[in-house]
Design an enzyme around this catalytic site. Structure first.
Site, short mmCIF file in Angstrom:
data_model
loop_
_atom_site.label_atom_id
_atom_site.label_comp_id
_atom_site.label_asym_id
_atom_site.label_seq_id
_atom_site.Cartn_x
_atom_site.Cartn_y
_atom_site.Cartn_z
N LYS A 123 0.91 -1.11 0.16
CA LYS A 123 0.02 -0.13 0.01
C LYS A 123 0.73 1.17 -0.12
CE LYS A 123 -4.41 0.78 0.02
NZ LYS A 123 -5.46 -0.05 -0.26
P1 NAD Z 1 -13.32 7.46 -2.44
O1 NAD Z 1 -12.79 8.62 -2.19
O2 NAD Z 1 -14.11 7.37 -3.76
O3 NAD Z 1 -14.95 7.77 -1.61
C1 NAD Z 1 -15.09 7.78 -0.35
C2 NAD Z 1 -16.35 8.30 0.18
O4 NAD Z 1 -16.60 8.37 1.56
C3 NAD Z 1 -16.64 9.75 -0.29
O5 NAD Z 1 -18.07 9.83 -0.71
C4 NAD Z 1 -16.45 10.67 0.83
O6 NAD Z 1 -17.32 11.81 0.78
C5 NAD Z 1 -17.16 9.67 1.94
N1 NAD Z 1 -16.74 9.74 3.33
C6 NAD Z 1 -15.60 10.28 3.72
N2 NAD Z 1 -15.33 10.51 5.07
C7 NAD Z 1 -16.75 10.11 5.41
C8 NAD Z 1 -17.65 10.07 6.76
N3 NAD Z 1 -16.70 10.46 7.86
N4 NAD Z 1 -18.63 9.87 6.69
C9 NAD Z 1 -19.65 9.43 5.77
N5 NAD Z 1 -18.59 9.62 4.39
C10 NAD Z 1 -17.48 9.94 4.18
O7 NAD Z 1 -12.85 6.28 -1.86
P2 NAD Z 1 -13.35 4.48 -2.18
O8 NAD Z 1 -12.21 4.55 -3.64
O9 NAD Z 1 -14.72 4.39 -2.53
O10 NAD Z 1 -12.72 3.94 -1.11
C11 NAD Z 1 -13.57 3.89 0.24
C12 NAD Z 1 -12.91 2.75 0.86
O11 NAD Z 1 -13.04 1.63 0.38
C13 NAD Z 1 -11.96 2.99 1.56
O12 NAD Z 1 -11.51 2.57 2.75
C14 NAD Z 1 -10.66 2.25 0.37
O13 NAD Z 1 -9.52 1.64 1.21
C15 NAD Z 1 -11.58 0.87 0.44
N6 NAD Z 1 -11.42 0.39 -0.73
C16 NAD Z 1 -11.43 0.76 -2.00
C17 NAD Z 1 -11.23 0.08 -3.23
C18 NAD Z 1 -11.32 0.83 -4.76
O14 NAD Z 1 -11.17 0.02 -5.67
N7 NAD Z 1 -11.34 2.09 -4.84
C19 NAD Z 1 -10.87 -1.20 -2.93
C20 NAD Z 1 -10.79 -1.83 -1.93
C21 NAD Z 1 -11.03 -1.17 -0.94
#
Ligand code: NAD
Length: 434
Positions: A123
């Protein structure tokens, strides 16, 4: 003294006094410990598998739009390369730190093993606030970070992908910078990139699709029908918006979603497509969305729904709210949204938690497909990607479910047992190079 006693003395340390919202690496180790006990893992293997293989920390000078130089700190933690090249996203956030990146890297190792993808775990992160940076500043930051990581990244070494606040464009800059230094275009150095540059059909939706697949599989085990089930989704980014959309398309009623601007509730079910369009045209924010009642983030988490999908960030379900969760299933789209202490409360209350290292593994699975396609120079249809993804997610869910049943434990520990036993098995065959 038996080897088991040695193991108890050297490895089963007295657990450190653990806070609820503790250090995320500690949260990983706590779960690792439970799985290691079940597996009766060799003490040396325990130490080997819990320790990151490499930690890179770089200073990144960026000429800001003002003309002044600003220093940023960037990380890349390679947790394991035992099963193959290391794989994992890069996160841009003001509060990202080495402990968090170490935890996320270890989770990638177990995640890849759980879904049978031949990668190790890694990561990356850069301490920055992308909301306050111009596209030009972000590009210069990304390119210099990549140049600093030239000896770390590589299609056969370590392959980054998007994570929080990083996207296809940032992956394209990484690809370009790496390729300029390598003197050839290396599409397989990064995944989650634009389709035009060798990205895979279905990659953008893959994590949310995987969340949908395992949520439906869990609902089936509990005898819940999609058409009669209600869902709340925290986070409306790449993972949350797609998971909400696909679950709605399966017939679930999405009662609430949230993003940083707050929560949005509609007892009749939200129109997720309309919310995706609204967010896209309002700077990725749902602020002011008209067809919903505003609710707080805490209210969303404790809503009376069948499924809660935390898809935002770490440490959302904690000791403070675990006893107020009404959902029957928690499907962890985010990494680390539930603390170990909350896990115990949820297990006591019979809430079925589909752990992050299983629930959000769809992203790395299609990243693997993307890497395979780039290396073959032959690209699959979206339908083929989705069918293979669904098959792998179903197989992983079933095997985690059976492992958990066999050891009379939670799905989270079942997933760790499955992941760790696979990596430990490979390590045993490879041996320790001296
Ligand atoms: P992103 O940046 O696209 O979206 C994050 C979302 O969470 C946004 O809508 C943001 O406004 C919201 N958010 C942030 N803080 C918040 C809070 N306190 N309350 C409510 N909403 C809140 O990120 P993403 O890629 O969707 O990733 C989200 C999670 O999923 C992370 O933990 C990431 O590590 C995990 N993840 C992502 C992927 C991927 O392919 N993108 C894969 C595996 C895991």
């Amino acid at each position: 003294m038996s080897s088991k006693d040695v193991y108890k003395r050297s490895v089963y340390r007295e657990p450190a006094p653990v806070l609820d919202q503790d250090n995320p690496f500690q949260a990983m180790v706590e779960r690792f410990d439970v799985a290691a006990r079940i597996l009766e893992l060799d003490p040396g293997f325990y130490e080997y598998l819990v320790t990151p293989a490499k930690i890179h920390i770089v200073g990144i000078p960026v000429v800001m739009d003002t003309g002044k130089i600003k220093m940023f700190e960037g990380y890349r933690v390679i947790h394991s390369e035992i099963l193959g090249p290391s794989k994992g996203g890069i996160r841009y956030a003001p509060d990202v730190n080495v402990e968090e990146v170490k935890a996320l890297a270890a989770w990638m190792t177990w995640k890849c093993a759980v879904v049978d993808v031949p990668f190790g775990g890694a990561k990356g992160g850069i301490v920055c606030n992308p909301r306050e940076m111009s596209p030009g500043e972000l590009e210069r930051l990304t390119r210099r970070y990549t140049a600093n990581m030239m000896d770390v990244f590589g299609p056969e070494r370590d392959i980054p992908a998007p994570d929080m606040n990083t996207n296809e464009q940032i992956m394209a800059w990484i690809l370009d910078t790496y390729s300029m230094h390598a003197r050839r275009t290396e599409t397989a150095v990064v995944t989650g990139k634009p389709i035009l540059l060798g990205g895979s059909a279905g990659r953008r939706e893959a994590t949310g699709r995987g969340v949908m697949t395992v949520t439906l599989a869990a609902m089936e085990r509990l005898g819940l029908r999609a058409s009669e089930s209600t869902v709340a989704v925290q986070g409306f980014g790449n993972v949350g918006s797609v998971a909400a959309d696909l679950l709605a398309k399966q017939g679930c009623r999405i009662l609430a979603v949230s993003d940083v601007s707050g929560g949005y509730y509609n007892a009749n079910g939200l129109d997720i497509q309309a919310m995706i369009a609204y967010s896209a045209s309002h700077g990725n924010s749902l602020e002011g969305y008209p067809d919903a009642e505003p609710i707080s983030n805490d209210e969303l988490l404790s809503l009376d729904v069948d499924v809660l999908a935390p898809c935002a960030k770490e440490d959302q379900v904690t000791l403070k709210n675990a006893d107020k969760i009404h959902a029957k299933i928690i499907s962890e789209g985010a990494n680390g949204p539930t603390t170990p202490k909350a896990d115990a409360v949820l297990a006591d209350r019979g809430v079925l938690v589909i752990p992050d290292i299983l629930a959000n593994a769809g992203g790395v699975t299609v990243s693997y497909f993307e890497w395979v396609q780039d290396r073959q120079g032959y690209f699959w249809t979206e339908d083929r990607v989705n069918r293979r993804l669904d098959r792998m997610m179903h197989a992983a869910f079933d095997s985690v479910f059976e492992t958990a049943q066999k050891h009379d434990t939670t799905l989270r520990i079942g997933a760790y047992v499955r992941g760790i036993s696979k990596v430990a098995g490979a390590l045993k065959i490879r041996g320790i190079y001296a």
